[in-house]
Design an enzyme around this catalytic site. Structure first.
Site, PDB file in Angstrom:
ATOM      1  N   PRO A   1     -35.763 -19.666  28.132  1.00  0.00           N
ATOM      2  CA  PRO A   1     -35.594 -18.524  29.043  1.00  0.00           C
ATOM      3  C   PRO A   1     -35.449 -18.903  30.519  1.00  0.00           C
ATOM      4  O   PRO A   1     -35.191 -18.035  31.341  1.00  0.00           O
ATOM      5  CB  PRO A   1     -36.879 -17.722  28.824  1.00  0.00           C
ATOM      6  CG  PRO A   1     -37.867 -18.676  28.267  1.00  0.00           C
ATOM      7  CD  PRO A   1     -37.110 -19.766  27.575  1.00  0.00           C
TER       8      PRO A   1
ATOM      9  N   ASP B   1     -23.870 -20.510  29.910  1.00  0.00           N
ATOM     10  CA  ASP B   1     -23.911 -19.060  30.154  1.00  0.00           C
ATOM     11  C   ASP B   1     -24.559 -18.746  31.488  1.00  0.00           C
ATOM     12  O   ASP B   1     -25.217 -19.584  32.076  1.00  0.00           O
ATOM     13  CB  ASP B   1     -24.807 -18.407  29.100  1.00  0.00           C
ATOM     14  CG  ASP B   1     -24.097 -18.256  27.781  1.00  0.00           C
ATOM     15  OD1 ASP B   1     -24.749 -17.746  26.871  1.00  0.00           O
ATOM     16  OD2 ASP B   1     -22.926 -18.628  27.672  1.00  0.00           O
TER      17      ASP B   1
ATOM     18  N   LYS C   1     -21.201 -14.453  30.713  1.00  0.00           N
ATOM     19  CA  LYS C   1     -20.777 -13.060  30.603  1.00  0.00           C
ATOM     20  C   LYS C   1     -21.735 -12.209  31.411  1.00  0.00           C
ATOM     21  O   LYS C   1     -22.927 -12.475  31.447  1.00  0.00           O
ATOM     22  CB  LYS C   1     -20.856 -12.593  29.145  1.00  0.00           C
ATOM     23  CG  LYS C   1     -19.985 -13.382  28.243  1.00  0.00           C
ATOM     24  CD  LYS C   1     -20.439 -13.198  26.810  1.00  0.00           C
ATOM     25  CE  LYS C   1     -19.956 -14.365  25.986  1.00  0.00           C
ATOM     26  NZ  LYS C   1     -20.669 -14.495  24.743  1.00  0.00           N
TER      27      LYS C   1
ATOM     28  N   GLY D   1     -28.730 -19.536  26.835  1.00  0.00           N
ATOM     29  CA  GLY D   1     -30.052 -19.049  27.232  1.00  0.00           C
ATOM     30  C   GLY D   1     -30.886 -18.739  25.994  1.00  0.00           C
ATOM     31  O   GLY D   1     -30.362 -18.281  24.973  1.00  0.00           O
TER      32      GLY D   1
ATOM     33  N   ALA E   1     -36.249 -15.434  24.799  1.00  0.00           N
ATOM     34  CA  ALA E   1     -36.829 -14.695  25.931  1.00  0.00           C
ATOM     35  C   ALA E   1     -38.121 -13.981  25.513  1.00  0.00           C
ATOM     36  O   ALA E   1     -39.084 -13.944  26.274  1.00  0.00           O
ATOM     37  CB  ALA E   1     -35.814 -13.703  26.471  1.00  0.00           C
TER      38      ALA E   1
ATOM     39  N   MET F   1     -31.583  -7.001  26.546  1.00  0.00           N
ATOM     40  CA  MET F   1     -30.403  -6.351  27.136  1.00  0.00           C
ATOM     41  C   MET F   1     -30.616  -4.851  27.335  1.00  0.00           C
ATOM     42  O   MET F   1     -29.681  -4.069  27.205  1.00  0.00           O
ATOM     43  CB  MET F   1     -29.160  -6.581  26.249  1.00  0.00           C
ATOM     44  CG  MET F   1     -28.818  -8.042  26.080  1.00  0.00           C
ATOM     45  SD  MET F   1     -27.582  -8.340  24.817  1.00  0.00           S
ATOM     46  CE  MET F   1     -28.504  -8.214  23.310  1.00  0.00           C
TER      47      MET F   1
HETATM   48  N1  SAH Z   1     -30.333 -15.861  23.157  1.00  0.00           N
HETATM   49  C1  SAH Z   1     -31.167 -15.274  24.182  1.00  0.00           C
HETATM   50  C2  SAH Z   1     -30.896 -13.799  24.377  1.00  0.00           C
HETATM   51  C3  SAH Z   1     -29.522 -13.494  24.861  1.00  0.00           C
HETATM   52  S1  SAH Z   1     -29.281 -11.777  25.167  1.00  0.00           S
HETATM   53  C4  SAH Z   1     -32.623 -15.491  23.838  1.00  0.00           C
HETATM   54  O1  SAH Z   1     -32.943 -15.917  22.720  1.00  0.00           O
HETATM   55  O2  SAH Z   1     -33.460 -15.273  24.696  1.00  0.00           O
HETATM   56  C5  SAH Z   1     -29.627 -11.670  26.885  1.00  0.00           C
HETATM   57  C6  SAH Z   1     -30.916 -10.953  27.154  1.00  0.00           C
HETATM   58  O3  SAH Z   1     -32.020 -11.815  26.983  1.00  0.00           O
HETATM   59  C7  SAH Z   1     -31.056 -10.457  28.565  1.00  0.00           C
HETATM   60  O4  SAH Z   1     -30.363  -9.257  28.751  1.00  0.00           O
HETATM   61  C8  SAH Z   1     -32.550 -10.248  28.651  1.00  0.00           C
HETATM   62  O5  SAH Z   1     -32.933  -9.076  27.992  1.00  0.00           O
HETATM   63  C9  SAH Z   1     -33.067 -11.392  27.812  1.00  0.00           C
HETATM   64  N2  SAH Z   1     -33.491 -12.528  28.672  1.00  0.00           N
HETATM   65  C10 SAH Z   1     -33.001 -13.777  28.656  1.00  0.00           C
HETATM   66  N3  SAH Z   1     -33.649 -14.568  29.528  1.00  0.00           N
HETATM   67  C11 SAH Z   1     -34.596 -13.801  30.103  1.00  0.00           C
HETATM   68  C12 SAH Z   1     -35.606 -14.031  31.092  1.00  0.00           C
HETATM   69  N4  SAH Z   1     -35.763 -15.246  31.666  1.00  0.00           N
HETATM   70  N5  SAH Z   1     -36.415 -13.012  31.436  1.00  0.00           N
HETATM   71  C13 SAH Z   1     -36.282 -11.807  30.863  1.00  0.00           C
HETATM   72  N6  SAH Z   1     -35.335 -11.527  29.944  1.00  0.00           N
HETATM   73  C14 SAH Z   1     -34.509 -12.507  29.557  1.00  0.00           C
END
Ligand code: SAH
Length: 466
Positions: free
Chosen positions: A223, A246, A268, A299, A330, A381
């Site tokens: 994250p 990303d 994106k 991410g 996340a 999201m």
């Molecule tokens: N594959 C990623 C998610 C991608 S979708 C995962 O497993 O975390 C993108 C969403 O992830 C963002 O809109 C947000 O809701 C969340 N997200 C990703 N990084 C974040 C962070 N550091 N803090 C809070 N939300 C996060």
């Protein structure tokens, strides 16, 4: 970066040390180890230092400092402990444009002597810019465990074979991969064990390995906090020729990718795509076909709302080798850093990850199915749709007092946690400056945040926003 680390060639060069005591001795030993000719200037000099200077082919001058002592020097080190003398030597050296270091006076230093781990020809140097010597020692100890004793021998062995390898493998990318196989594989192990004959035999076999097709690493970058990367992610980040990343991959994580790797941003934003998904899939295949090691950095975790599945489907269909490295999603990162356990014996027995983005201006979810007792809901999201999410949950029977947390920039230095209830959150959002990315956690586990976040050493900030 406060300083540029460089490694200086000092063999048989004249270096002057002004000062004749223990501090001067300590610095001088380092200079002499690097082959410098030591010229010591001081009215009095301790015997060990005088002996060291003579043994290095230099001299001892038992006089107060004078500018003429600097005539042909490449570096000046000062350790007199007398402020006026320090200043005078520093001024004289600067007038002659000779770099100067004054012990324990950072403002007067053109260069600093870093902490060193010497496994020559492998040398690691690191510095805290003089801020935390104890931390520097700790890092040195950690590095020591990473650098086997024989690493110097390995570097010498590989160095001696460089011209042959360059001639045998003219393509730079292929050569890099061969080097990595040599360093990571059995060849290096044999050298470290002292058997260079066996190492040479194994190396001959490495030349024959097929390296025409590259490989794709689909890697979860977590994250944001780089400490949350896996060892494997980190290793593959060091070996990539090109990286596709990303928007959610933090700068701190990107900084850890091999410096020479080509960087391609394919991020994106909501509703706007820098590179459409099919083009990303295509690019991965094409780059791998060029023989490259392609790092697809995503991410969080690649298989959680990451479209990682689509990317490897195409790789599999086209016969491109790949590996998937999971990352901390996340939900896990935000929950841990915000002190909100996703499950808890007294609160929730299950947890559900939900994509909360809008479709046609509305959040289109099976609300009734979401309202399970003793279940934590995590919305990815969901920032724009958050007021709707709160309202729909209540409309379908959720208790309006159900706790909800909005975690902003989870695990990053700017992390903030906004805690409220399903009833009050929409109003709160109107008056709050929200910084993405954000993750929403709904359920009674959120009530533990107050109690669990304050004492948690991994939490980046204690600023709760309310
Ligand atoms: N594959 C990623 C998610 C991608 S979708 C995962 O497993 O975390 C993108 C969403 O992830 C963002 O809109 C947000 O809701 C969340 N997200 C990703 N990084 C974040 C962070 N550091 N803090 C809070 N939300 C996060």
């Amino acid at each position: 970066m406060d300083y540029l680390p460089v490694f200086m060639q000092l063999r048989d060069r004249a270096v002057v040390v002004v000062g004749g005591g223990k501090v001067a001795l300590r610095k001088s030993e380092l200079l002499v180890r690097a082959g410098a000719q030591l010229h010591v200037v001081a009215p009095a000099v301790i015997p060990e230092l005088a002996e060291l200077a003579r043994a290095s082919g230099g001299s001892v001058c038992l006089e107060p400092f004078h500018e003429t002592h600097l005539a042909t020097q490449s570096l000046v080190l000062v350790a007199t402990g007398i402020e006026e003398v320090d200043l005078a030597v520093c001024a004289a050296a600067r007038a002659l444009r000779i770099p100067v270091n004054v012990a324990d006076v950072p403002e007067l230093c053109d260069f600093i002597l870093p902490s060193i781990l010497d496994r020559s020809p492998v040398i690691a140097a690191f510095s805290t810019g003089g801020r935390a010597p104890v931390l520097a020692r700790r890092i040195r100890a950690q590095l020591e465990t990473l650098m086997p004793e024989g690493v110097g021998r390995l570097a010498a062995y590989l160095g001696a074979r460089r011209p042959r390898i360059r001639a045998a493998v003219p393509d730079a990318a292929m050569r890099l991969r061969l080097w990595e196989r040599l360093v990571d594989g059995p060849v290096a192990e044999r050298v470290l064990a002292g058997d260079e004959v066996a190492a040479d035999a194994l190396m001959a076999r490495e030349f024959e390995a097929d390296t025409s097709c590259g490989e794709v690493f689909l890697v979860g970058a977590g994250p944001g906090d780089p400490d949350l990367l896996t060892f494997r992610a980190f290793r593959l980040m060091q070996s990539a020729d090109v990286v596709l990343f990303d928007r959610l991959v933090s700068d701190a994580v990107l900084d850890l990718v091999r410096r020479d790797a080509e960087r391609i941003y394919v991020g994106k934003r909501r509703g706007e795509h820098t590179l459409p998904q099919p083009d990303i899939n295509r690019l991965l295949v094409d780059l791998a076909r060029e023989g490259k090691r392609v790092l697809r950095l995503k991410g969080g975790d690649p298989f959680i709302f990451g479209r990682g599945g689509e990317e490897i489907e195409q790789l599999a269909a086209e016969g491109i080798p790949f590996q998937v490295v999971p990352g901390i999603s996340a939900a896990n990162g935000c929950a841990a850093y915000a002190g909100i356990p996703l499950t808890h014996r007294d609160h929730a027995q299950s947890v559900r990850f939900i994509a909360g983005h809008l479709r046609d201006g509305t959040v289109d979810l099976d609300w009734a199915a979401l309202l399970q007792p003793r279940e934590t809901l995590v919305f990815y999201m969901g920032r724009v749709g958050l007021p709707q999410i709160c309202e729909r949950l209540v409309a379908h029977g959720a208790d309006p007092a159900t706790p909800i947390a909005l975690v902003q920039q989870g695990t990053l230095p700017g992390q903030r946690v906004l805690v409220s209830t399903l009833r009050d959150m929409p109003g709160l959002l109107l008056n709050t400056d929200i910084r993405g990315p954000t993750l929403t956690i709904v359920g009674s586990v959120v009530s533990l945040h107050d109690q669990l976040s304050w004492f948690q050493s991994s939490s980046r900030t204690r600023d709760d926003g309310i």
